[in-house]
Design an enzyme around this catalytic site. Sequence first.
Site, PDB file in Angstrom:
ATOM      1  N   ASP A 119      40.166  38.625  50.276  1.00 34.05           N
ATOM      2  CA  ASP A 119      40.187  38.788  48.818  1.00 34.05           C
ATOM      3  C   ASP A 119      41.614  38.712  48.283  1.00 34.05           C
ATOM      4  O   ASP A 119      42.045  39.546  47.495  1.00 34.05           O
ATOM      5  CB  ASP A 119      39.529  40.124  48.441  1.00 34.05           C
ATOM      6  CG  ASP A 119      39.357  40.270  46.933  1.00 34.05           C
ATOM      7  OD1 ASP A 119      39.499  39.261  46.217  1.00 34.05           O
ATOM      8  OD2 ASP A 119      39.093  41.390  46.470  1.00 34.05           O
ATOM      9  N   GLU A 154      32.881  43.604  42.674  1.00 35.68           N
ATOM     10  CA  GLU A 154      34.142  44.231  43.095  1.00 35.68           C
ATOM     11  C   GLU A 154      35.009  44.479  41.871  1.00 35.68           C
ATOM     12  O   GLU A 154      35.645  45.517  41.734  1.00 35.68           O
ATOM     13  CB  GLU A 154      34.879  43.300  44.077  1.00 35.68           C
ATOM     14  CG  GLU A 154      36.145  43.908  44.677  1.00 35.68           C
ATOM     15  CD  GLU A 154      37.397  43.702  43.840  1.00 35.68           C
ATOM     16  OE1 GLU A 154      38.375  44.440  44.032  1.00 35.68           O
ATOM     17  OE2 GLU A 154      37.409  42.823  42.964  1.00 35.68           O
TER      18      GLU A 154
HETATM   19 ZN   LIG Z   1      39.069  39.800  44.177  1.00 36.62          ZN
END
Ligand SMILES: [Zn+2]
Length: 487
Positions: free
Chosen positions: A367, A339
């Site tokens: 996240d 990511e």
């Molecule tokens: Zn992250």
Amino acid sequence: MPEPLRRFRPPAHRSLLTPITAVLALLCVAILAACSGPPTDGEIEAVAQELRDRAQKEHGALELVRSLTYEVGPRLAGSPGDAAGVAWAARTLKELGFENVRAERVAVPHWVRGEEWGAIVAPFPQPLHLTALGGSVGTPDGGLEAEVVGAASLDALAALPEEAVRGKIVFVHQRMERKREGAGYGAAVPVRYATANLAAKKGAVGALIRSVGTGPHRFPHTGSMRYDEDVPRIPIAALAHPDADALEHQLARGQEVRVRYFLGAHYLDDSISANVIGEIPGSEIPEEIVLLGAHLDSWDLGTGAIDDGVGCAIVLEAARLAGALRPRRTLRVVLFANEEFGLSGARTYAEAHAGELDRHILAFESDLGADRVWRFAARVDPNAVERLEPVANLLAPLGIEWQGNTGRGGPDLSPLRQARVPMADLTQSASTYFDYHHTADDTVDKIDPEALSQNVAAYATLAYYAAQVEEGFGRAEAVEEGEGRRR
Ligand SMILES: [Zn+2]
């Protein structure tokens, strides 16, 4: 006292194969409901409520994030830690009783930080704590030394004439604001992306920024940057806030300030990582999927505990707890590759699973650390929003506000937004998140176990509800222009 290091072994009762009595009892309720036709809303909500209350007393997620951070550590895309993380994830999904566990290949860039140092050499010499932004080129051997020109913001840099910048090191000391919803990050992060390009266009030889973060300590924040095609590539690093203060104050004294810094950053050949996926197949409509996501990779400075080892732990534990009740739809955990440095895993997942995205009933990810979740929002068919109100009511006692169809989904879900996959946000408080994330200080001791259990309870409740409720949530509205940009 730090707790002793130990190899993670899931206790026997934590496997899906040998559920504890409480799970059995709940399973009986679920089976009874299933035997007498589709479960009613009231039955689903009663089971979800028990699940929510039980999940708050569980601490399996803490064991998982300790295991990942102590046994694997940093997991930058393409690094040996990345490969070890993939192996850890596949092994852990199997140990927790997930099925169809697989590692789906993802091509990733492989950038290496190398050695780095810096110092103010005049007028008042002192060392600087700095770190290269991800993707930066290195400096020449022996370092780069030049006069520094300061700018309080990107706009101030844009307004500087080329004569003021040419041959110098540009230093942008724009500050990030601390906000619960993390909006200060979105406002400040363009400094990370744009400074090197803007400075190089005006003839600068190097660039420094005040770290895009909120921590007061001498831990500089890294994070990705990208060079524009048509500009010279100059090395860029972030200064820890006290060091940015020192440089700013020396510049304010009106004398020529000179900095010397060395970055050993460089690229190696592209590498292969993986999205690691595990499922708890649905008991009635297994072809329909509820996706719980987090990213397995991390930056290299810390151990990737709050970003995003804890997200992995939250979705693993939430899916395990909800899956033990064998809901009607499939619960799919996706631990995304890379990511941090380009969303490689997210894009690869969307391409590889394009044919089944219309069967993704709801997707949500974790996240933003593991402080308490305070907000629940959806991004679903406007006509289906009210179907989430029962779960909003179940989440309210956890201190979570329902904010209707105002959701967005996280970064790893951004390619799925284009495909109009229905999404939800369970948003953690980000008040302290940016003190640690992307720094050497992102370690597992920063996680509050009670807040983590609240997270697991929220994610498990939503996962169970979405996998069990009679009707799905339609398709989300199309992405608006400009909405797809990185946050
Ligand atoms: Zn992250």
